[in-house]
Design an enzyme around this catalytic site. Sequence first.
Site, PDB file in Angstrom:
ATOM      1  N   SER A 198       2.550  41.041  78.640  1.00 10.47           N
ATOM      2  CA  SER A 198       3.357  39.877  78.297  1.00 10.47           C
ATOM      3  C   SER A 198       4.620  40.360  77.609  1.00 10.47           C
ATOM      4  CB  SER A 198       2.564  38.973  77.341  1.00 10.47           C
ATOM      5  OG  SER A 198       3.381  37.977  76.759  1.00 10.47           O
ATOM      6  N   TYR A 255      -3.068  37.154  70.041  1.00 11.90           N
ATOM      7  CA  TYR A 255      -2.459  37.324  71.361  1.00 11.90           C
ATOM      8  C   TYR A 255      -1.481  38.493  71.353  1.00 11.90           C
ATOM      9  CZ  TYR A 255      -0.290  35.895  75.805  1.00 11.90           C
ATOM     10  OH  TYR A 255       0.167  35.863  77.101  1.00 11.90           O
TER      11      TYR A 255
END
Length: 257
Positions: free
Chosen positions: A139, A152
Amino acid sequence: MALKGKTAIITGSNSGIGLGVARELAKAGADVVLNSYTDSDEDHALAREISEETGTKARYIQADLSNGEKARGLIEKAGRCDILINNAGIQHVAPIEEFPAAKWDAIIAIMLSSAFHTAAVALPMMRKAGWGRVINIASAHGLTASPYKSAYVSAKHGVVGMTKVIALETAEEPITANAICPGYVMTPLVESQIPDTMEQYGMDRETAIREVLLKRQPSKEFATTEQLGGVAQFLCSDAAAQITGTTISVDGGWTAL
């Protein structure tokens, strides 16, 4: 078809990015193994649909990737893995002092530990076959950070680090390991968030997308699952044989800021 005879296992692939990548790899000739934690008729129907559309073999194998043994079992049950796409993920947003410990554990297990477990089983298969590709879907948050996303961001940074380790451990073999780092991608989940965002901020659709959802994405356009699948295809190609241990950002300029 460039990937004919190869088997690709894509975790977290009954929707969104994972499903998009699976479709693109199947179009390139790869047999694909779809995966998620559910085991519904719809899950297996997706595999049949891909098989019918592309003429490749497509299967669905259920596995709860929060459990390391089951993550390993996914690869073992598939029986072959030339291309490993670690994509499975979940999200929770909260300040660190309010972040539930159980959510932290689940996010780290599903997004980071599972990638370790799947790679540990897949790499010997790749060595035996004499070729392999590990592609971790990280990401923009694997390269930068945002508040309230401690688990995350930590997991995605960890995935990028592990990608580099795999690359170094396989550097003298015909195996590569890379991470794709998307920004915001148009998926059914993101699409479902748009009406709530419009209501929350009192904005029309276009403004809510540009000023809220894509605030940090300079292109002001979502990436697509097809584009991510195309990048994965490229990383599986001969042209990418010397690309290993790196990240490829598909983020509309987010990490250029």
